[in-house]
Design a protein around this motif. Sequence first.
Motif, PDB file in Angstrom:
ATOM      1  N   THR A 214       0.830  -1.201   0.000  1.00 47.20           N
ATOM      2  CA  THR A 214       0.000   0.000   0.000  1.00 47.20           C
ATOM      3  C   THR A 214       0.869   1.256   0.000  1.00 47.20           C
ATOM      4  O   THR A 214       2.028   1.218   0.391  1.00 47.20           O
ATOM      5  CB  THR A 214      -0.915   0.035   1.235  1.00 47.20           C
ATOM      6  N   MET A 215       0.261   2.358  -0.399  1.00 42.21           N
ATOM      7  CA  MET A 215       0.995   3.624  -0.465  1.00 42.21           C
ATOM      8  C   MET A 215       1.472   4.060   0.909  1.00 42.21           C
ATOM      9  O   MET A 215       2.494   4.732   1.031  1.00 42.21           O
ATOM     10  CB  MET A 215       0.118   4.707  -1.087  1.00 42.21           C
ATOM     11  N   ASP A 216       0.742   3.696   1.952  1.00 45.75           N
ATOM     12  CA  ASP A 216       1.140   4.073   3.304  1.00 45.75           C
ATOM     13  C   ASP A 216       2.466   3.427   3.702  1.00 45.75           C
ATOM     14  O   ASP A 216       3.193   3.954   4.534  1.00 45.75           O
ATOM     15  CB  ASP A 216       0.054   3.685   4.300  1.00 45.75           C
ATOM     16  N   CYS A 217       2.759   2.268   3.112  1.00 41.50           N
ATOM     17  CA  CYS A 217       4.007   1.567   3.407  1.00 41.50           C
ATOM     18  C   CYS A 217       5.131   1.949   2.443  1.00 41.50           C
ATOM     19  O   CYS A 217       6.263   1.471   2.601  1.00 41.50           O
ATOM     20  CB  CYS A 217       3.789   0.059   3.341  1.00 41.50           C
ATOM     21  N   LEU A 218       4.818   2.790   1.458  1.00 48.73           N
ATOM     22  CA  LEU A 218       5.803   3.126   0.431  1.00 48.73           C
ATOM     23  C   LEU A 218       7.110   3.688   0.991  1.00 48.73           C
ATOM     24  O   LEU A 218       8.190   3.279   0.532  1.00 48.73           O
ATOM     25  CB  LEU A 218       5.202   4.103  -0.588  1.00 48.73           C
ATOM     26  N   PRO A 219       7.090   4.612   1.965  1.00 50.91           N
ATOM     27  CA  PRO A 219       8.360   5.137   2.478  1.00 50.91           C
ATOM     28  C   PRO A 219       9.296   4.056   3.025  1.00 50.91           C
ATOM     29  O   PRO A 219      10.509   4.129   2.838  1.00 50.91           O
ATOM     30  CB  PRO A 219       7.921   6.105   3.581  1.00 50.91           C
ATOM     31  N   ILE A 220       8.729   3.048   3.680  1.00 54.29           N
ATOM     32  CA  ILE A 220       9.560   1.964   4.216  1.00 54.29           C
ATOM     33  C   ILE A 220      10.186   1.169   3.080  1.00 54.29           C
ATOM     34  O   ILE A 220      11.378   0.842   3.111  1.00 54.29           O
ATOM     35  CB  ILE A 220       8.723   1.027   5.108  1.00 54.29           C
ATOM     36  N   VAL A 221       9.376   0.869   2.069  1.00 55.91           N
ATOM     37  CA  VAL A 221       9.867   0.111   0.917  1.00 55.91           C
ATOM     38  C   VAL A 221      10.930   0.902   0.167  1.00 55.91           C
ATOM     39  O   VAL A 221      11.957   0.359  -0.250  1.00 55.91           O
ATOM     40  CB  VAL A 221       8.696  -0.256  -0.019  1.00 55.91           C
ATOM     41  N   VAL A 222      10.705   2.201   0.005  1.00 65.35           N
ATOM     42  CA  VAL A 222      11.679   3.062  -0.679  1.00 65.35           C
ATOM     43  C   VAL A 222      12.994   3.101   0.095  1.00 65.35           C
ATOM     44  O   VAL A 222      14.073   3.011  -0.494  1.00 65.35           O
ATOM     45  CB  VAL A 222      11.105   4.481  -0.859  1.00 65.35           C
ATOM     46  N   ALA A 223      12.914   3.225   1.411  1.00 69.60           N
ATOM     47  CA  ALA A 223      14.132   3.241   2.234  1.00 69.60           C
ATOM     48  C   ALA A 223      14.923   1.952   2.054  1.00 69.60           C
ATOM     49  O   ALA A 223      16.163   1.971   2.010  1.00 69.60           O
ATOM     50  CB  ALA A 223      13.764   3.438   3.704  1.00 69.60           C
ATOM     51  N   LYS A 224      14.210   0.843   1.920  1.00 73.01           N
ATOM     52  CA  LYS A 224      14.879  -0.449   1.726  1.00 73.01           C
ATOM     53  C   LYS A 224      15.501  -0.532   0.339  1.00 73.01           C
ATOM     54  O   LYS A 224      16.671  -0.922   0.187  1.00 73.01           O
ATOM     55  CB  LYS A 224      13.869  -1.582   1.919  1.00 73.01           C
ATOM     56  N   GLU A 225      14.744  -0.179  -0.682  1.00 72.94           N
ATOM     57  CA  GLU A 225      15.218  -0.302  -2.068  1.00 72.94           C
ATOM     58  C   GLU A 225      16.346   0.670  -2.381  1.00 72.94           C
ATOM     59  O   GLU A 225      17.234   0.354  -3.178  1.00 72.94           O
ATOM     60  CB  GLU A 225      14.053  -0.086  -3.032  1.00 72.94           C
ATOM     61  N   LEU A 226      16.329   1.837  -1.768  1.00 74.49           N
ATOM     62  CA  LEU A 226      17.398   2.822  -1.985  1.00 74.49           C
ATOM     63  C   LEU A 226      18.592   2.569  -1.072  1.00 74.49           C
ATOM     64  O   LEU A 226      19.543   3.344  -1.068  1.00 74.49           O
ATOM     65  CB  LEU A 226      16.862   4.248  -1.748  1.00 74.49           C
ATOM     66  N   ARG A 227      18.517   1.498  -0.299  1.00 75.70           N
ATOM     67  CA  ARG A 227      19.596   1.079   0.610  1.00 75.70           C
ATOM     68  C   ARG A 227      19.913   2.146   1.650  1.00 75.70           C
ATOM     69  O   ARG A 227      21.062   2.288   2.093  1.00 75.70           O
ATOM     70  CB  ARG A 227      20.860   0.723  -0.198  1.00 75.70           C
ATOM     71  N   LEU A 228      18.896   2.889   2.042  1.00 73.74           N
ATOM     72  CA  LEU A 228      19.101   3.927   3.056  1.00 73.74           C
ATOM     73  C   LEU A 228      19.398   3.308   4.422  1.00 73.74           C
ATOM     74  O   LEU A 228      20.149   3.880   5.216  1.00 73.74           O
ATOM     75  CB  LEU A 228      17.860   4.825   3.147  1.00 73.74           C
ATOM     76  N   PHE A 229      18.819   2.151   4.685  1.00 74.47           N
ATOM     77  CA  PHE A 229      19.121   1.454   5.936  1.00 74.47           C
ATOM     78  C   PHE A 229      20.581   0.997   5.943  1.00 74.47           C
ATOM     79  O   PHE A 229      21.271   1.117   6.962  1.00 74.47           O
ATOM     80  CB  PHE A 229      18.203   0.244   6.107  1.00 74.47           C
ATOM     81  N   ASP A 230      21.032   0.476   4.809  1.00 77.21           N
ATOM     82  CA  ASP A 230      22.421   0.025   4.706  1.00 77.21           C
ATOM     83  C   ASP A 230      23.385   1.187   4.913  1.00 77.21           C
ATOM     84  O   ASP A 230      24.430   1.041   5.550  1.00 77.21           O
ATOM     85  CB  ASP A 230      22.672  -0.615   3.337  1.00 77.21           C
ATOM     86  N   THR A 231      23.026   2.347   4.342  1.00 77.73           N
ATOM     87  CA  THR A 231      23.875   3.536   4.483  1.00 77.73           C
ATOM     88  C   THR A 231      24.062   3.912   5.952  1.00 77.73           C
ATOM     89  O   THR A 231      25.145   4.355   6.362  1.00 77.73           O
ATOM     90  CB  THR A 231      23.256   4.725   3.716  1.00 77.73           C
ATOM     91  N   LEU A 232      23.008   3.708   6.735  1.00 77.90           N
ATOM     92  CA  LEU A 232      23.061   4.034   8.166  1.00 77.90           C
ATOM     93  C   LEU A 232      23.538   2.855   9.010  1.00 77.90           C
ATOM     94  O   LEU A 232      23.572   2.938  10.238  1.00 77.90           O
ATOM     95  CB  LEU A 232      21.677   4.483   8.640  1.00 77.90           C
ATOM     96  N   ASN A 233      23.876   1.772   8.320  1.00 80.11           N
ATOM     97  CA  ASN A 233      24.414   0.575   8.985  1.00 80.11           C
ATOM     98  C   ASN A 233      23.427  -0.016   9.986  1.00 80.11           C
ATOM     99  O   ASN A 233      23.784  -0.396  11.109  1.00 80.11           O
ATOM    100  CB  ASN A 233      25.745   0.896   9.681  1.00 80.11           C
ATOM    101  N   VAL A 234      22.166  -0.110   9.554  1.00 76.41           N
ATOM    102  CA  VAL A 234      21.154  -0.768  10.370  1.00 76.41           C
ATOM    103  C   VAL A 234      20.502  -1.852   9.506  1.00 76.41           C
ATOM    104  O   VAL A 234      20.106  -1.603   8.368  1.00 76.41           O
ATOM    105  CB  VAL A 234      20.104   0.235  10.890  1.00 76.41           C
TER     106      VAL A 234
END
Length: 247
Positions: free
Chosen positions: A49-69
Amino acid sequence: MIAAVAMTAALLTMVSCNDAEKRERISREQREAERKADSAALKIAVLPTMDCLPIVVAKELRLFDTLNVDVRLRRYNALSECRKALKDGIVEGADTNMTFYLLTAKKARLSRISQLSDKMIAADRDGLSKKMAEAAIDSMLRKKQHVFIVQVEDLNVRYDMLQNGNMDAAMLPEPYATMARKIGAKEISLKPYYKDTVKATGVVFREEAMKHPDRQKQRALFDKALKAAKDSIEKYGAERYVKWLKN
């Protein structure tokens, strides 16, 4: 000669067995290492759903990896599945930021609340979509009219049933609501009817899990990555990323 051949065969068998045992041992070690890594990771339940889009985007753009989490997404198609995963401790968090719309099937030719008498509305077994549907038809019930709220948990199934005309109406979040509009479904505004319903928002976490300092650090980094993802969506538009919801 025969003895030499037999000895060679025995040695080859021993080497083969040793290799197999080594591979099995390494495989067990790898599985155990992955189990520990998965246990330590911050696991989040998401829906397409669109409400979950920010979480999915953070994962796909590897933003979590960048922050080492280490954040791992558990994808489900029903809100009830997310709630169960949270309750059973399969995930540490789940997105409950759901916005629903009431769509009626094209061939049903319904455009007003009063026309839903004796009709079927697909919604969750419990939760916000059911509460909103109940609030929307409350005035009709006072007039002894009946509307049937049918439990259809899976969002894909709910959309398909509306599309195929198996349901007269359905409570749908985005992007399913937009998909339904594109195939001729009509939206009935819920604003006059759901003022007393409570809209759950944001990502909720299991209280017990979040007591650990490591989890608290993970959550802080998760929130930071989520903010960056929202900024990216605002900058480039949701259309650029919506395809990732189905991955």
